[in-house]
Design an enzyme around this catalytic site. Structure first.
Site, PDB file in Angstrom:
ATOM      1  N   ASP A  71      34.668  33.197  44.178  1.00  0.00           N
ATOM      2  CA  ASP A  71      35.038  34.343  43.353  1.00  0.00           C
ATOM      3  C   ASP A  71      34.050  34.466  42.195  1.00  0.00           C
ATOM      4  OD1 ASP A  71      36.588  36.546  43.038  1.00  0.00           O
ATOM      5  OD2 ASP A  71      38.169  35.549  41.926  1.00  0.00           O
ATOM      6  N   TYR A 100      32.398  37.021  38.859  1.00  0.00           N
ATOM      7  CA  TYR A 100      32.856  37.526  37.547  1.00  0.00           C
ATOM      8  C   TYR A 100      31.854  38.609  37.180  1.00  0.00           C
ATOM      9  CZ  TYR A 100      34.622  36.319  32.731  1.00  0.00           C
ATOM     10  OH  TYR A 100      35.219  36.287  31.490  1.00  0.00           O
ATOM     11  N   HIS A 143      34.894  43.796  32.374  1.00  0.00           N
ATOM     12  CA  HIS A 143      35.943  42.777  32.479  1.00  0.00           C
ATOM     13  C   HIS A 143      35.563  41.528  31.675  1.00  0.00           C
ATOM     14  CE1 HIS A 143      38.969  40.076  34.070  1.00  0.00           C
ATOM     15  NE2 HIS A 143      38.046  39.301  34.608  1.00  0.00           N
ATOM     16  N   ARG A 191      37.618  35.150  22.483  1.00  0.00           N
ATOM     17  CA  ARG A 191      36.642  34.801  21.447  1.00  0.00           C
ATOM     18  C   ARG A 191      36.610  35.979  20.470  1.00  0.00           C
ATOM     19  NH1 ARG A 191      34.583  32.599  26.130  1.00  0.00           N
ATOM     20  NH2 ARG A 191      33.591  34.555  26.661  1.00  0.00           N
ATOM     21  N   GLU A 208      44.459  40.790  39.928  1.00  0.00           N
ATOM     22  CA  GLU A 208      43.058  41.124  39.637  1.00  0.00           C
ATOM     23  C   GLU A 208      42.540  42.022  40.743  1.00  0.00           C
ATOM     24  OE1 GLU A 208      40.696  37.561  38.802  1.00  0.00           O
ATOM     25  OE2 GLU A 208      41.291  37.737  36.697  1.00  0.00           O
ATOM     26  N   GLU A 216      39.906  43.458  42.905  1.00  0.00           N
ATOM     27  CA  GLU A 216      38.571  43.040  43.336  1.00  0.00           C
ATOM     28  C   GLU A 216      38.238  43.626  44.699  1.00  0.00           C
ATOM     29  OE1 GLU A 216      37.703  38.887  43.112  1.00  0.00           O
ATOM     30  OE2 GLU A 216      39.052  38.522  41.419  1.00  0.00           O
ATOM     31  N   ASP A 262      43.279  38.849  43.401  1.00  0.00           N
ATOM     32  CA  ASP A 262      43.182  37.445  42.989  1.00  0.00           C
ATOM     33  C   ASP A 262      44.305  37.165  41.983  1.00  0.00           C
ATOM     34  OD1 ASP A 262      42.082  34.884  42.635  1.00  0.00           O
ATOM     35  OD2 ASP A 262      40.928  35.570  40.897  1.00  0.00           O
ATOM     36  N   ARG A 300      48.168  33.388  33.903  1.00  0.00           N
ATOM     37  CA  ARG A 300      47.233  33.390  32.775  1.00  0.00           C
ATOM     38  C   ARG A 300      47.382  32.207  31.834  1.00  0.00           C
ATOM     39  NH1 ARG A 300      43.121  36.181  34.623  1.00  0.00           N
ATOM     40  NH2 ARG A 300      43.693  38.323  35.162  1.00  0.00           N
ATOM     41  N   GLN A 351      46.047  29.158  33.466  1.00  0.00           N
ATOM     42  CA  GLN A 351      44.579  29.204  33.465  1.00  0.00           C
ATOM     43  C   GLN A 351      44.023  28.788  32.105  1.00  0.00           C
ATOM     44  OE1 GLN A 351      43.064  33.052  34.653  1.00  0.00           O
ATOM     45  NE2 GLN A 351      40.926  32.477  34.332  1.00  0.00           N
ATOM     46  N   TYR A 407      41.658  25.371  32.310  1.00  0.00           N
ATOM     47  CA  TYR A 407      40.325  25.756  32.795  1.00  0.00           C
ATOM     48  C   TYR A 407      39.171  24.960  32.199  1.00  0.00           C
ATOM     49  CZ  TYR A 407      38.480  28.412  28.828  1.00  0.00           C
ATOM     50  OH  TYR A 407      37.962  28.777  27.621  1.00  0.00           O
ATOM     51  N   LYS A 430      45.035  29.953  40.075  1.00  0.00           N
ATOM     52  CA  LYS A 430      44.595  30.955  41.038  1.00  0.00           C
ATOM     53  C   LYS A 430      44.713  30.482  42.482  1.00  0.00           C
ATOM     54  CE  LYS A 430      41.415  33.291  37.878  1.00  0.00           C
ATOM     55  NZ  LYS A 430      41.493  34.713  38.229  1.00  0.00           N
ATOM     56  N   THR A 471      46.007  34.393  47.186  1.00  0.00           N
ATOM     57  CA  THR A 471      45.033  35.478  47.071  1.00  0.00           C
ATOM     58  C   THR A 471      45.315  36.408  48.237  1.00  0.00           C
ATOM     59  OG1 THR A 471      43.398  33.962  46.137  1.00  0.00           O
ATOM     60  CG2 THR A 471      42.555  36.037  47.011  1.00  0.00           C
ATOM     61  N   THR A 524      37.357  40.686  38.938  1.00  0.00           N
ATOM     62  CA  THR A 524      38.045  41.903  38.497  1.00  0.00           C
ATOM     63  C   THR A 524      37.030  42.985  38.147  1.00  0.00           C
ATOM     64  OG1 THR A 524      39.729  40.490  37.539  1.00  0.00           O
ATOM     65  CG2 THR A 524      39.696  42.786  36.814  1.00  0.00           C
ATOM     66  N   GLU A 558      43.866  42.580  30.573  1.00  0.00           N
ATOM     67  CA  GLU A 558      43.093  43.563  29.806  1.00  0.00           C
ATOM     68  C   GLU A 558      43.959  44.740  29.364  1.00  0.00           C
ATOM     69  OE1 GLU A 558      38.943  44.373  31.504  1.00  0.00           O
ATOM     70  OE2 GLU A 558      39.866  43.211  33.097  1.00  0.00           O
TER      71      GLU A 558
END
Lengths: 423, 423
Positions: B130, B132, B137, B146, B201, B203, B235, B239, B242, B246, B255, B259, B352, B366
């Site tokens: 997968d 990114y 996204h 951040r 997600e 995709e 996907d 959250r 994760q 992660y 995840k 799927t 995504t 999002e």
């Protein structure tokens, strides 16, 4: 479980003094020039018992020849633990001193010298998951890239941290390990070229022997029964590539280029006499990870490095399978806790296994403190990371009462990078 | 490449007004109650042409019935692009108006109503990677966790960031998506229970149609030929699980639980009329990622959400496959750049796909800014994340000159978590 009495001896000459005595009986896939079809065999001394031929000769009743005349162990493993146990008992009876097989006229056709056989990848590997289960390793990495006070990530003692690795590039040991190209970080932005920090990782690989259903976690108390056996595993790594790529989704190309495993799958039954208790975990783990009689195995893990220019290898690590914070069963319970399904032939790596002593570290990143403190070899050469032509040899052995259970050797040589893109 | 003239029409009634006109011809695996063996079919209008039966009837010469009477598309894909192109040309001739098949006596046996068929996972999926690859996204996620000034990780515009996902839990859409249990972070340490932030997600999944050799990178200019076709991909993600798990090795159980993909694999050839150029990349990427005529496709991607208590779905997203920073070919060039091998049936997810507008976002993380700003549905209900009983529907369509190329529907319903551990 079927543990074979240490007093019993194989009739095959030399077997009891080898790492493949009657008490081991690891499975592998082999073929020979005379019989080129890959099939299931079991190692005994310096020989291989051809299980497919033995079944066809009517010497095995627990498993049909169909499951043994296969290019992988998947069909055998899929028969389930009760059949593995029955087969192991049959094999022990067949190969011990005084067995009718010792004087069976065709015995020599059923026993193939390992020197004449070619070994193959033991399983069709659907999924390869790599964990990070050794506290010393995680702590040492944390000290290098963070600081000793915050070396372990906050989640580390709660979660058996792991990630999905690349199954397609898991290869049998012996294949040349081509130094990969990758994105190399630099102050002016990344450049592309051969990694300058090629490393090995000393691990044990656990082969799963049953399918689980999506949505059906495997409780920690049932997890051991899902393990078919174990191998040596070298998770080759490109350290600067990893450092540059890993945030936020984890290692990818730094580890996807090659992973090596040894050919003989040692049944977990063979390791039961070497069980050692793992210490209590602090903080207490969540209930789905709580395991009665949490244990690992007293298996000594050794690594040597031999430069291509030398005829002499330097022992560079002596670690032990008991240096794990998380047991195999906890890895499986976590893996399936979300409902994620496992399949026969899935491979779980422990992650680098490091002890506390400097000579018990499981990768060069730790040994050389990320290349800062070179490793001095017996040949007078020094290494920050691996160089082209270097040969790495892993071995694993458990000893007790004159019996030695070995994993065979995992041996690979580093080959030079290929120019890419061309021109 | 074989693009089918937009002036041609299928003889199957209604096909040209459907998302499966003559110009699409997606492949899938189906069976029926009367003919229970799963086999290869191609969607045309509301029918399926039974390719295995067509080959057996002597109507196809480019591909043998052997490759079509299979429970997956792997054997067909392994024949290679030249044969895919030849088959596509044959199918277009066979299914167009005026074709002898239109009046062939057994045509009705070769055409199976989709309503009577059961679809199966199209490929045996060896590896699921997968990526990114959507800048919007990645930027939006970075702003949430951040800050806007440092939203994109420093590597993001240099590396098509990706990770190995879990192939065993890739399922055909329609299967209930059971809310997973997981480690939920908290101030007093983690607790265990059903995720409270279940997300989808949006995709696209790319199926690989050729094997590459370990150590042999696939140059970006050759990468398109390795793509067999594309599907919708969801996907599913937990959250808070994760966020907690992660670092440092990437998403794992957040995840791995499920799927979903859609059943019809749309050939890349069918999307060629919808190619759109992707803008130049700044900073310039490394040479192995530099691609002449970098492109994606103008395919509209839609998502609706329907609560279990309502009979009305709310459209919640309208994105587009052109909102990718990295092209499919760049993903493949990076994936194989280290020498990592790909295999027929490998699945690459784009990650995504989000546009810049608020109604073009590809996941609830999002849309709701990590649950801070609930999404209001037409039914009057609000959602921070997904609730039990919610049904998600993905669709994808490209339009041009009265022709509509669709992907079919990817539709799944969230089921309640199962209590685990028991008691």
């Amino acid at each position: 479980m079927h543990t074979i009495d240490f007093a019993l001896r194989a009739f095959v000459p030399g077997a009891q003094d080898s790492e493949f005595p009657l008490q081991n009986l690891p499975y592998g896939i082999f073929n020979t020039a005379r019989a080129p079809r890959p099939r299931v065999g079991v190692a005994i001394g310096d020989q291989i018992l051809d299980l497919a031929a033995a079944a066809q000769a009517g010497l095995l009743v627990s498993v049909s020849a169909d499951a043994l005349l296969q290019p992988t162990l998947n069909a055998l493993a899929a028969l389930g633990r009760a059949r593995w146990t029955a087969l192991r008992a049959e094999l022990a009876a067949l190969l011990q001193e005084g067995s009718p097989l010792a004087t069976y006229p065709q015995a020599t056709q059923l026993l193939v010298p390992q020197a004449e056989a070619r070994m193959h990848l033991p399983f069709a590997i659907g999924g390869f998951t790599d964990f990070y289960a050794s506290e010393n390793h995680a702590y040492n990495c944390g000290c290098l890239f963070r600081d000793p006070a915050n070396a372990l990530p906050p989640n580390w003692k709660h979660i058996p941290i792991g990630y999905n690795g690349r199954a397609s590039s898991v290869m049998l040991g012996g294949a040349p390990v081509v130094r990969p190209n990758g994105q190399l970080p630099g102050k002016e932005g990344p450049s592309w070229g051969p990694t300058q920090s090629l490393d090995f990782e000393l691990e044990i690989g656990v082969f799963i022997g049953r399918d689980t259903e999506l949505g059906q976690p495997l409780p920690v108390a049932q997890a051991q029964d899902a393990i078919f056996g174990v191998v040596l595993l070298n998770d080759w790594s490109a350290r600067e590539v990893q450092r540059w790529e890993y945030a936020p989704l984890g290692p990818f190309q730094a580890k996807a280029f090659h992973t090596s495993i040894s050919p003989w799958v040692v049944p977990l039954d063979a390791l039961q006499p070497f069980r050692v208790a793992l210490p209590p975990q602090q903080p207490t783990v969540l209930p789905y990870l709580q395991q009665a009689q949490r244990h690992s195995y007293d298996v000594q893990l050794s690594v040597s490095l031999q430069p291509g220019t030398a005829d002499r290898a330097t022992p560079i690590s002596c670690s032990n399978l008991q240096h794990l914070y998380w047991s195999f069963e906890q890895l499986i319970a976590h893996h399936t806790g979300s409902g994620c399904n496992l399949r026969v032939g899935d491979l779980l790596g422990t992650g680098t296994i490091s002890g506390t002593d400097h000579d018990a570290l499981g990768c060069m990143l730790e040994m050389t403190r990320n290349g800062q403190e070179p490793l001095h070899l017996l040949t007078g050469e020094a290494r920050r990371f691996l160089e082209d032509g270097d040969t790495l040899r892993f071995s694993a052995q458990a000893h007790q009462g004159g019996i030695r259970i070995g994993f065979g050797e995992l041996c690979s040589t580093v080959a030079p990078a290929v120019a890419y893109p061309q021109g």
